[in-house]
Design a protein around this motif. Sequence first.
Motif, PDB file in Angstrom:
ATOM      1  N   ALA A  22       0.865  -1.207   0.000  1.00 37.99           N
ATOM      2  CA  ALA A  22       0.000   0.000   0.000  1.00 37.99           C
ATOM      3  C   ALA A  22       0.889   1.241   0.000  1.00 37.99           C
ATOM      4  CB  ALA A  22      -0.941   0.004   1.205  1.00 37.99           C
ATOM      5  N   LYS A  45       4.212  -1.413  -2.709  1.00 36.22           N
ATOM      6  CA  LYS A  45       2.962  -1.191  -3.450  1.00 36.22           C
ATOM      7  C   LYS A  45       2.934  -2.082  -4.701  1.00 36.22           C
ATOM      8  CE  LYS A  45      -0.577   1.594  -4.405  1.00 36.22           C
ATOM      9  NZ  LYS A  45      -1.780   1.137  -3.779  1.00 36.22           N
ATOM     10  N   MET A  62      -8.760   9.052  -0.141  1.00 38.27           N
ATOM     11  CA  MET A  62      -8.963   8.281   1.098  1.00 38.27           C
ATOM     12  C   MET A  62      -9.987   8.974   1.987  1.00 38.27           C
ATOM     13  SD  MET A  62      -5.076   7.253   1.856  1.00 38.27           S
ATOM     14  CE  MET A  62      -3.982   7.068   0.444  1.00 38.27           C
ATOM     15  N   MET A  74     -11.353   2.949   6.949  1.00 36.90           N
ATOM     16  CA  MET A  74     -11.022   3.902   5.895  1.00 36.90           C
ATOM     17  C   MET A  74     -11.391   3.277   4.549  1.00 36.90           C
ATOM     18  SD  MET A  74      -7.395   5.809   5.348  1.00 36.90           S
ATOM     19  CE  MET A  74      -6.368   4.433   4.844  1.00 36.90           C
ATOM     20  N   ASN A  76     -10.588   3.668   0.498  1.00 38.16           N
ATOM     21  CA  ASN A  76      -9.668   4.331  -0.438  1.00 38.16           C
ATOM     22  C   ASN A  76      -9.935   3.874  -1.859  1.00 38.16           C
ATOM     23  OD1 ASN A  76      -7.252   2.629  -1.746  1.00 38.16           O
ATOM     24  ND2 ASN A  76      -7.924   1.638   0.138  1.00 38.16           N
ATOM     25  N   SER A 106       4.812  -7.685  -4.750  1.00 37.75           N
ATOM     26  CA  SER A 106       3.388  -7.857  -5.091  1.00 37.75           C
ATOM     27  C   SER A 106       3.206  -7.586  -6.576  1.00 37.75           C
ATOM     28  CB  SER A 106       2.556  -6.870  -4.271  1.00 37.75           C
ATOM     29  OG  SER A 106       1.247  -6.794  -4.795  1.00 37.75           O
ATOM     30  N   GLU A 133       3.884 -12.220  -4.230  1.00 36.79           N
ATOM     31  CA  GLU A 133       2.477 -12.225  -3.810  1.00 36.79           C
ATOM     32  C   GLU A 133       1.662 -11.768  -5.024  1.00 36.79           C
ATOM     33  OE1 GLU A 133       1.074 -10.583   0.243  1.00 36.79           O
ATOM     34  OE2 GLU A 133       0.509  -9.005  -1.168  1.00 36.79           O
ATOM     35  N   ALA A 202      -6.364 -10.826   3.868  1.00 37.38           N
ATOM     36  CA  ALA A 202      -6.924 -10.595   2.570  1.00 37.38           C
ATOM     37  C   ALA A 202      -6.705  -9.109   2.217  1.00 37.38           C
ATOM     38  CB  ALA A 202      -8.415 -10.873   2.578  1.00 37.38           C
ATOM     39  N   ASN A 203      -7.201  -8.735   1.087  1.00 38.31           N
ATOM     40  CA  ASN A 203      -7.168  -7.341   0.652  1.00 38.31           C
ATOM     41  C   ASN A 203      -8.283  -6.548   1.381  1.00 38.31           C
ATOM     42  OD1 ASN A 203      -6.782  -4.969  -1.029  1.00 38.31           O
ATOM     43  ND2 ASN A 203      -5.858  -6.348  -2.523  1.00 38.31           N
ATOM     44  N   GLY A 228      -8.830  -1.277   7.839  1.00 45.75           N
ATOM     45  CA  GLY A 228      -8.747  -0.807   9.220  1.00 45.75           C
ATOM     46  C   GLY A 228      -9.563  -1.660  10.181  1.00 45.75           C
ATOM     47  N   ILE A 231     -12.806  -3.937   9.605  1.00 45.34           N
ATOM     48  CA  ILE A 231     -12.889  -5.147   8.755  1.00 45.34           C
ATOM     49  C   ILE A 231     -12.316  -6.396   9.433  1.00 45.34           C
ATOM     50  CG2 ILE A 231     -12.791  -3.736   6.652  1.00 45.34           C
ATOM     51  CD1 ILE A 231      -9.994  -5.063   6.114  1.00 45.34           C
ATOM     52  N   VAL A 253      -4.039 -10.345   6.990  1.00 45.82           N
ATOM     53  CA  VAL A 253      -4.012  -8.883   6.930  1.00 45.82           C
ATOM     54  C   VAL A 253      -5.436  -8.353   6.881  1.00 45.82           C
ATOM     55  CG1 VAL A 253      -3.454  -9.075   4.461  1.00 45.82           C
ATOM     56  CG2 VAL A 253      -3.274  -6.864   5.544  1.00 45.82           C
ATOM     57  N   GLY A 255      -7.236  -5.045   9.457  1.00 44.35           N
ATOM     58  CA  GLY A 255      -7.616  -4.419  10.720  1.00 44.35           C
ATOM     59  C   GLY A 255      -6.682  -4.673  11.877  1.00 44.35           C
ATOM     60  N   ILE A 256      -5.426  -4.985  11.588  1.00 49.01           N
ATOM     61  CA  ILE A 256      -4.498  -5.283  12.692  1.00 49.01           C
ATOM     62  C   ILE A 256      -3.802  -3.996  13.131  1.00 49.01           C
ATOM     63  CG2 ILE A 256      -2.358  -6.491  13.308  1.00 49.01           C
ATOM     64  CD1 ILE A 256      -3.430  -8.592  11.073  1.00 49.01           C
TER      65      ILE A 256
HETATM   66  C1  LIG Z   1      -4.514   3.269   0.598  1.00 46.71           C
HETATM   67  C2  LIG Z   1      -4.384   1.801   0.407  1.00 46.71           C
HETATM   68  C3  LIG Z   1      -3.728   1.298  -0.706  1.00 46.71           C
HETATM   69  C4  LIG Z   1      -3.613  -0.084  -0.909  1.00 46.71           C
HETATM   70  N1  LIG Z   1      -2.925  -0.553  -1.987  1.00 46.71           N
HETATM   71  C5  LIG Z   1      -2.747  -1.886  -2.154  1.00 46.71           C
HETATM   72  C6  LIG Z   1      -1.964  -2.400  -3.226  1.00 46.71           C
HETATM   73  O1  LIG Z   1      -1.403  -1.675  -4.036  1.00 46.71           O
HETATM   74  N2  LIG Z   1      -1.853  -3.750  -3.322  1.00 46.71           N
HETATM   75  C7  LIG Z   1      -2.434  -4.610  -2.437  1.00 46.71           C
HETATM   76  O2  LIG Z   1      -2.276  -5.830  -2.558  1.00 46.71           O
HETATM   77  N3  LIG Z   1      -3.167  -4.145  -1.408  1.00 46.71           N
HETATM   78  C8  LIG Z   1      -3.330  -2.821  -1.248  1.00 46.71           C
HETATM   79  N4  LIG Z   1      -4.048  -2.344  -0.183  1.00 46.71           N
HETATM   80  C9  LIG Z   1      -4.662  -3.304   0.756  1.00 46.71           C
HETATM   81  C10 LIG Z   1      -3.788  -3.534   1.995  1.00 46.71           C
HETATM   82  O3  LIG Z   1      -2.546  -4.083   1.653  1.00 46.71           O
HETATM   83  C11 LIG Z   1      -4.492  -4.457   2.994  1.00 46.71           C
HETATM   84  O4  LIG Z   1      -4.694  -5.719   2.397  1.00 46.71           O
HETATM   85  C12 LIG Z   1      -5.856  -3.936   3.453  1.00 46.71           C
HETATM   86  O5  LIG Z   1      -5.820  -2.532   3.609  1.00 46.71           O
HETATM   87  C13 LIG Z   1      -6.327  -4.569   4.766  1.00 46.71           C
HETATM   88  O6  LIG Z   1      -5.377  -4.379   5.789  1.00 46.71           O
HETATM   89  P1  LIG Z   1      -5.453  -3.181   6.881  1.00 46.71           P
HETATM   90  O7  LIG Z   1      -6.786  -3.271   7.525  1.00 46.71           O
HETATM   91  O8  LIG Z   1      -4.284  -3.431   7.786  1.00 46.71           O
HETATM   92  O9  LIG Z   1      -5.301  -1.910   6.109  1.00 46.71           O
HETATM   93  C14 LIG Z   1      -4.180  -0.976   0.022  1.00 46.71           C
HETATM   94  C15 LIG Z   1      -4.846  -0.463   1.150  1.00 46.71           C
HETATM   95  C16 LIG Z   1      -4.940   0.899   1.351  1.00 46.71           C
HETATM   96  C17 LIG Z   1      -5.643   1.413   2.588  1.00 46.71           C
END
Ligand SMILES: Cc1cc2nc3c(=O)[nH]c(=O)nc-3n(C[C@H](O)[C@H](O)[C@H](O)COP(=O)(O)O)c2cc1C
Length: 391
Positions: A22, A45, A62, A74, A76, A106, A133, A202-203, A228, A231, A253, A255-256
């Motif tokens: 990200a 990213k 965002m 959040m 985005n 990735s 990944e 997951a994403n 966040g 989720i 992955v 909400g951690i």
């Molecule tokens: C602003 C933003 C950009 C993201 N860009 C990517 C990305 O380029 N590739 C990807 O696999 N996941 C991307 N994600 C997803 C995160 O890697 C992650 O899987 C997801 O946010 C859930 O985890 P979190 O709750 O810790 O944020 C993005 C998330 C956010 C918030």
Amino acid sequence: MGNLEVEFAGVRFRNPLILASATPGWDGERSNQAWRAGAGGVVPKSFAPPVKWAQHPRCGRMKLIKYGKNRIGMVNIELYTTMALQDWLENELDKAYEGNNSIIASVVAHPDPEDTGKNARIIQDTGKVVMFEINVSCPMPAGEDRVGFQMGNDPETCYTQVEAVRKAVSLPVGIKLTPTSHNMVPMAQAAEQAGADYLTIANSVRSFAGVDINTGLPKLAAYGGYSGPAIKPITQRHVSEVAKVVNIPIAAVGGISTWEDVVEYMMLGATIIQICTSIMWHGYGRFRRILEGLSQYMERKGLDSLQSIRGKALPHIVTIEELAKKPPMVAQVDPETCINLTKGGCERCGKVCFYGAIEFAPKLALYGENCDGCGLCTEICPVGALKLLPA
Ligand SMILES: Cc1cc2nc3c(=O)[nH]c(=O)nc-3n(C[C@H](O)[C@H](O)[C@H](O)COP(=O)(O)O)c2cc1C
């Protein structure tokens, strides 16, 4: 600090906390900053196919989701990196790799899996990444390109993408799945059968950021990814369902933001953890804070390794049918702890009882014969005076 080293899909990481793909890993300097701040590894990213909508401008992309004043998540619409792969490799990778950073690359799944494989091969040839990944889970693209979560909802696509990358590279290959799915298990199993070395679950969740009620306009004009704390329950569902049926390790992955979240996910079967939104909200220093919490937890529990807790909660997750066989319970009160009975005033439990089991006449009185055992009063009680006990 206790020994937090972990082996994941044949690769040793100095600790299980990985920066998720990200914004905080969009370039080499930031990717390395996460490493210097203590992360066990970094997923920069995602490298994307050159599609036109993945370019700027995507300003104001965002939006925080709040409950009262508290941030709970959040949404985005950031999509993938806007930097061409070759530019990243030439201008950013050396910086990202400084200090032997454990970099997980990735790669966004291209419509033609051979192209995904080719990109992975180019990256592998740099000698500076430890694993791959495959991203089939971006929640935004929903058009004909099918380069996002639609791919990740199709077991055959997951299979062919993993198969192609597996053939193209010798390093471990994983796939990042989408929580925007009613059942992730078929995709996880397809990836495993195709030779995936691990799964990332997951994403973010495909979602909508809300409406500005003054203007009538959407807060974000396109569907985005929800991330966040909010989720966590969704992702935990997927991690635990998949962990029960696959034999490959899981990177969790979703909400951690605390060490307790990490322990929970490990007890649900995760081997390593990725973090995104919490780093975006609190900075890279969050890694150290979580690591310290984990270390203290291990010490308190006398654990040599966090791997001993992996999957601990899984055998206790049962079906609704199995639960229905358990004997009924009703709410009971500890009169010495209850604020209403000791000091008077608090009536919170009464407001959430919809079965006529709690009344104030004028002091708290419980009517066990009416109690349906829903347990909401025990959750709402501010002092833990109510408990569900056998009827
Ligand atoms: C602003 C933003 C950009 C993201 N860009 C990517 C990305 O380029 N590739 C990807 O696999 N996941 C991307 N994600 C997803 C995160 O890697 C992650 O899987 C997801 O946010 C859930 O985890 P979190 O709750 O810790 O944020 C993005 C998330 C956010 C918030």
